[in-house]
Design a protein around this motif. Structure first.
Motif, PDB file in Angstrom:
ATOM      1  N   GLY A   1       0.791  -1.214   0.000  1.00 13.93           N
ATOM      2  CA  GLY A   1       0.000   0.000   0.000  1.00 13.93           C
ATOM      3  C   GLY A   1       0.828   1.270   0.000  1.00 13.93           C
ATOM      4  O   GLY A   1       0.554   2.189   0.783  1.00 13.93           O
ATOM      5  N   ASP A   2       1.858   1.340  -0.842  1.00  9.95           N
ATOM      6  CA  ASP A   2       2.727   2.513  -0.992  1.00  9.95           C
ATOM      7  C   ASP A   2       3.741   2.674   0.137  1.00  9.95           C
ATOM      8  O   ASP A   2       4.447   3.685   0.184  1.00  9.95           O
ATOM      9  CB  ASP A   2       1.925   3.820  -1.125  1.00  9.95           C
ATOM     10  N   VAL A   3       3.844   1.714   1.026  1.00  8.41           N
ATOM     11  CA  VAL A   3       4.886   1.729   2.051  1.00  8.41           C
ATOM     12  C   VAL A   3       5.921   0.674   1.685  1.00  8.41           C
ATOM     13  O   VAL A   3       5.587  -0.505   1.527  1.00  8.41           O
ATOM     14  CB  VAL A   3       4.322   1.456   3.459  1.00  8.41           C
ATOM     15  N   ILE A   4       7.178   1.113   1.539  1.00 11.18           N
ATOM     16  CA  ILE A   4       8.261   0.202   1.179  1.00 11.18           C
ATOM     17  C   ILE A   4       9.040  -0.135   2.447  1.00 11.18           C
ATOM     18  O   ILE A   4       9.525   0.762   3.148  1.00 11.18           O
ATOM     19  CB  ILE A   4       9.197   0.830   0.140  1.00 11.18           C
ATOM     20  N   PHE A   5       9.158  -1.413   2.730  1.00  6.50           N
ATOM     21  CA  PHE A   5       9.815  -1.887   3.946  1.00  6.50           C
ATOM     22  C   PHE A   5      11.239  -2.363   3.631  1.00  6.50           C
ATOM     23  O   PHE A   5      11.627  -2.504   2.482  1.00  6.50           O
ATOM     24  CB  PHE A   5       9.009  -3.034   4.562  1.00  6.50           C
ATOM     25  N   GLY A   6      11.999  -2.595   4.697  1.00  7.43           N
ATOM     26  CA  GLY A   6      13.357  -3.112   4.526  1.00  7.43           C
ATOM     27  C   GLY A   6      14.313  -2.096   3.945  1.00  7.43           C
ATOM     28  O   GLY A   6      15.177  -2.432   3.131  1.00  7.43           O
ATOM     29  N   ILE A   7      14.193  -0.837   4.401  1.00  7.53           N
ATOM     30  CA  ILE A   7      15.045   0.225   3.857  1.00  7.53           C
ATOM     31  C   ILE A   7      16.395   0.236   4.583  1.00  7.53           C
ATOM     32  O   ILE A   7      16.650   1.032   5.491  1.00  7.53           O
ATOM     33  CB  ILE A   7      14.345   1.597   3.930  1.00  7.53           C
TER      34      ILE A   7
END
Length: 207
Positions: free
Chosen positions: A85-91
């Motif tokens: 939902g437009d949130v990118i994880f694992g940055i």
């Protein structure tokens, strides 16, 4: 009618805002979660046209119990950075570098504006961006500025245009601003296909 015209004019300007909805499995999101060492921070990321100075895209990186990028209607993706939902994880640091490199290219540079925040504010930001859901095309500015206002940054007006949000965020005490320029076009650049088409046309004409 005027609203429809205004939205039509926004679409070619906000070139970075136009991705499809993506929901990676939660198991993958949890497996890739990354917590950046150090204090809690928020970082506004803005792509700015090198020709006109207009803003092309807004995103918000949140670093708290984990680090994510809220990338409303964004087009960047990586197999080891799951998106929901437009949130990118694992940055991780590497993924952050990849994200910036994708947006910094011959036609755009990237402005980052980082601010230290209480841990509670970062956790609230993580909740808000995950609850936001997928943004409509060309609404990255509205989405990011809305989140910032909900977090108490009243200096930031609700706006469509990323450059306006960037200028407002500059007025927040404690913001540290950086600019990243990159004239190279790498394998994953969104401009690669356009440049390849131009080169193909030149080869055809020369032949």
């Amino acid at each position: 009618m005027l609203r429809a015209v205004a939205l039509a004019l926004l679409l070619p300007v906000l070139a970075g805002c136009g991705a499809d909805n993506v929901y990676a499995p939660m198991a993958e999101v949890e497996r890739r979660a990354w917590q950046e060492p150090g204090p809690a921070t928020l970082t506004l990321v803005t792509a700015i046209s090198n020709r006109s100075g207009a803003g092309g895209h807004s995103a918000l990186m949140v670093s708290g119990s984990q680090r994510v990028i809220f990338d409303p209607a964004g087009t960047w993706h990586h197999p080891t950075a799951p998106e929901r939902g437009d949130v990118i994880f694992g940055i991780t640091p590497t993924m952050y570098d990849f994200y910036i490199d994708y947006h910094a290219r011959p036609t755009y540079h990237v402005v980052t504006q980082r601010i230290l925040v209480p841990a509670a504010t970062a956790e609230r930001a993580l909740q808000l961006v995950q609850a936001h859901g997928p943004a409509g095309k060309a609404t990255c500015g509205q989405s990011v500025s809305g989140i910032l206002r909900e977090l108490g940054f009243t200096q930031v007006r609700r706006a469509w245009f990323p450059d306006r949000i960037m200028r407002d965020f500059d007025t927040v005490p404690g913001v540290v601003r950086s600019e990243i320029f990159d004239d190279t076009v790498d394998e994953h650049s969104p401009e690669r296909s356009t440049i390849q088409a131009i080169n193909d046309d030149r080869i055809a004409l020369d032949g």
